[in-house]
Design a protein around this motif. Sequence first.
Motif, mmCIF file in Angstrom:
data_model
loop_
_atom_site.group_PDB
_atom_site.id
_atom_site.type_symbol
_atom_site.label_atom_id
_atom_site.label_comp_id
_atom_site.label_asym_id
_atom_site.label_seq_id
_atom_site.Cartn_x
_atom_site.Cartn_y
_atom_site.Cartn_z
ATOM 1 N N GLY A 128 0.942 -1.177 0.082
ATOM 2 C CA GLY A 128 0.001 -0.085 -0.133
ATOM 3 C C GLY A 128 0.898 1.428 -0.062
ATOM 4 O O GLY A 128 1.886 1.301 -0.206
ATOM 5 N N GLU A 129 0.052 2.447 0.352
ATOM 6 C CA GLU A 129 0.703 3.713 0.382
ATOM 7 C C GLU A 129 1.471 3.835 1.515
ATOM 8 O O GLU A 129 1.604 3.162 2.645
ATOM 9 N N HIS A 130 2.320 5.079 1.429
ATOM 10 C CA HIS A 130 3.492 5.244 2.400
ATOM 11 C C HIS A 130 2.879 5.531 3.793
ATOM 12 O O HIS A 130 3.318 4.944 4.921
ATOM 13 N N TRP A 131 1.713 6.036 3.877
ATOM 14 C CA TRP A 131 1.309 6.353 5.351
ATOM 15 C C TRP A 131 0.854 5.091 5.945
ATOM 16 O O TRP A 131 0.881 5.074 7.191
ATOM 17 N N LEU A 132 0.448 3.915 4.997
ATOM 18 C CA LEU A 132 -0.123 2.885 5.733
ATOM 19 C C LEU A 132 1.367 2.074 6.305
ATOM 20 O O LEU A 132 1.038 1.868 7.411
ATOM 21 N N ALA A 133 2.497 2.262 5.894
ATOM 22 C CA ALA A 133 3.710 1.713 6.423
ATOM 23 C C ALA A 133 3.993 2.584 7.576
ATOM 24 O O ALA A 133 4.514 2.028 8.628
ATOM 25 N N GLU A 134 3.872 3.831 7.680
ATOM 26 C CA GLU A 134 4.213 4.758 8.796
ATOM 27 C C GLU A 134 3.253 4.211 9.958
ATOM 28 O O GLU A 134 3.658 4.348 10.997
ATOM 29 N N VAL A 135 1.983 3.999 9.880
ATOM 30 C CA VAL A 135 0.986 3.661 10.987
ATOM 31 C C VAL A 135 1.424 2.345 11.432
ATOM 32 O O VAL A 135 1.460 1.990 12.643
ATOM 33 N N CYS A 136 1.439 1.394 10.516
ATOM 34 C CA CYS A 136 1.756 0.097 10.765
ATOM 35 C C CYS A 136 3.348 0.079 11.688
ATOM 36 O O CYS A 136 3.154 -0.789 12.466
ATOM 37 N N SER A 137 4.077 0.739 11.290
ATOM 38 C CA SER A 137 5.458 0.642 12.078
ATOM 39 C C SER A 137 5.254 1.221 13.555
ATOM 40 O O SER A 137 5.755 0.546 14.350
ATOM 41 N N ARG A 138 4.450 2.229 13.721
ATOM 42 C CA ARG A 138 4.273 2.599 14.867
ATOM 43 C C ARG A 138 3.392 1.640 15.822
ATOM 44 O O ARG A 138 3.537 1.473 17.038
ATOM 45 N N ARG A 139 2.456 1.224 14.964
ATOM 46 C CA ARG A 139 1.344 0.402 15.544
ATOM 47 C C ARG A 139 2.251 -1.000 16.178
ATOM 48 O O ARG A 139 1.978 -1.702 17.172
ATOM 49 N N ILE A 140 3.080 -1.407 15.181
ATOM 50 C CA ILE A 140 3.893 -2.563 15.469
ATOM 51 C C ILE A 140 4.614 -2.604 16.680
ATOM 52 O O ILE A 140 4.760 -3.434 17.635
ATOM 53 N N ILE A 141 5.280 -1.407 16.836
ATOM 54 C CA ILE A 141 6.204 -1.303 18.175
ATOM 55 C C ILE A 141 5.371 -1.036 19.419
ATOM 56 O O ILE A 141 5.673 -1.551 20.519
ATOM 57 N N ASP A 142 4.152 -0.661 19.256
ATOM 58 C CA ASP A 142 3.301 -0.353 20.392
ATOM 59 C C ASP A 142 2.606 -1.625 20.644
ATOM 60 O O ASP A 142 2.883 -2.222 21.898
ATOM 61 N N CYS A 143 2.439 -2.553 19.928
ATOM 62 C CA CYS A 143 1.523 -3.858 20.007
ATOM 63 C C CYS A 143 2.754 -4.788 20.617
ATOM 64 O O CYS A 143 2.500 -5.529 21.567
ATOM 65 N N ALA A 144 3.933 -4.718 19.965
ATOM 66 C CA ALA A 144 5.178 -5.612 20.394
ATOM 67 C C ALA A 144 5.535 -5.482 21.827
ATOM 68 O O ALA A 144 5.726 -6.219 22.422
ATOM 69 N N ASN A 145 5.329 -4.238 22.153
ATOM 70 C CA ASN A 145 5.882 -3.833 23.556
ATOM 71 C C ASN A 145 4.534 -4.234 24.618
ATOM 72 O O ASN A 145 4.863 -4.721 25.520
ATOM 73 N N ARG A 146 3.572 -4.027 24.138
ATOM 74 C CA ARG A 146 2.289 -4.541 24.890
ATOM 75 C C ARG A 146 2.239 -6.038 25.116
ATOM 76 O O ARG A 146 1.539 -6.406 26.307
ATOM 77 N N CYS A 147 2.532 -6.840 24.309
ATOM 78 C CA CYS A 147 2.366 -8.209 24.414
ATOM 79 C C CYS A 147 3.579 -8.924 24.701
ATOM 80 O O CYS A 147 3.694 -10.193 24.485
ATOM 81 N N GLY A 148 4.641 -8.241 25.210
ATOM 82 C CA GLY A 148 5.775 -8.941 25.560
ATOM 83 C C GLY A 148 6.858 -9.296 24.380
ATOM 84 O O GLY A 148 7.597 -10.288 24.827
ATOM 85 N N ARG A 149 6.829 -8.681 23.243
ATOM 86 C CA ARG A 149 7.517 -9.080 22.039
ATOM 87 C C ARG A 149 8.564 -7.992 21.767
ATOM 88 O O ARG A 149 8.474 -7.506 20.615
ATOM 89 N N PRO A 150 9.246 -7.606 22.503
ATOM 90 C CA PRO A 150 10.316 -6.379 22.056
ATOM 91 C C PRO A 150 11.048 -6.714 20.893
ATOM 92 O O PRO A 150 11.328 -5.598 20.330
ATOM 93 N N ASP A 151 11.351 -7.957 20.702
ATOM 94 C CA ASP A 151 12.165 -8.426 19.339
ATOM 95 C C ASP A 151 11.371 -7.713 18.408
ATOM 96 O O ASP A 151 12.109 -7.343 17.032
ATOM 97 N N ARG A 152 10.037 -8.062 18.179
ATOM 98 C CA ARG A 152 9.079 -7.537 17.135
ATOM 99 C C ARG A 152 9.096 -5.965 16.866
ATOM 100 O O ARG A 152 9.368 -5.380 16.031
ATOM 101 N N ALA A 153 9.443 -5.403 17.997
ATOM 102 C CA ALA A 153 9.481 -3.766 18.161
ATOM 103 C C ALA A 153 10.829 -3.418 17.497
ATOM 104 O O ALA A 153 10.641 -2.518 16.783
ATOM 105 N N VAL A 154 12.016 -3.861 17.932
ATOM 106 C CA VAL A 154 13.024 -3.705 17.461
ATOM 107 C C VAL A 154 13.336 -3.860 15.746
ATOM 108 O O VAL A 154 13.704 -3.196 15.012
ATOM 109 N N ALA A 155 12.473 -4.882 15.439
ATOM 110 C CA ALA A 155 12.474 -5.315 13.796
ATOM 111 C C ALA A 155 11.758 -4.274 13.123
ATOM 112 O O ALA A 155 11.878 -3.992 11.904
ATOM 113 N N ALA A 156 10.747 -3.483 13.357
ATOM 114 C CA ALA A 156 9.936 -2.630 13.019
ATOM 115 C C ALA A 156 10.686 -1.367 12.587
ATOM 116 O O ALA A 156 10.648 -0.788 11.644
#
Length: 128
Positions: free
Chosen positions: A100-128
């Motif tokens: 998709g569009e650039h803004w989709l990647a921006e939103v997803c990147s920020r939401r991945i970091i948030d969700c990864a930290n909240r579900c105990g997966r900091p490895d996924r946050a670093v990869a984002a």
Amino acid sequence: MLRATINSLVISVIFLAFPLKADTVKLIGRPAFESVRIVDCRAGRLAFRGVSEEILRKALAEVEWFDCEASSALSKAERLRAVADFSAALELYAGVSTTGEHWLAEVCSRRIIDCANRCGRPDRAVAA
């Protein structure tokens, strides 16, 4: 006069029969902005065009969830995140971030970091 009335009636019927799809943005503790169009996300701020055609920018941290016509998977991820199903949302965000569009990647990147930290997966946050 009669022709103008008939034209207005025909246009009204067309809009009722084929409603325009639009996005919805729900801010934390506020009513949802309905019938808007999400146009961008930069520096953590979601930009959307309201019904008045004015562009509103809200911090992504203030956005509880949104539905977007551009990606049904992103809309589903947003709803999962809103009900604290961070693991499921994380997987959907990861799938959307590469398309998709650039803004989709921006939103997803920020939401991945948030969700990864909240579900105990900091490895996924670093990869984002």
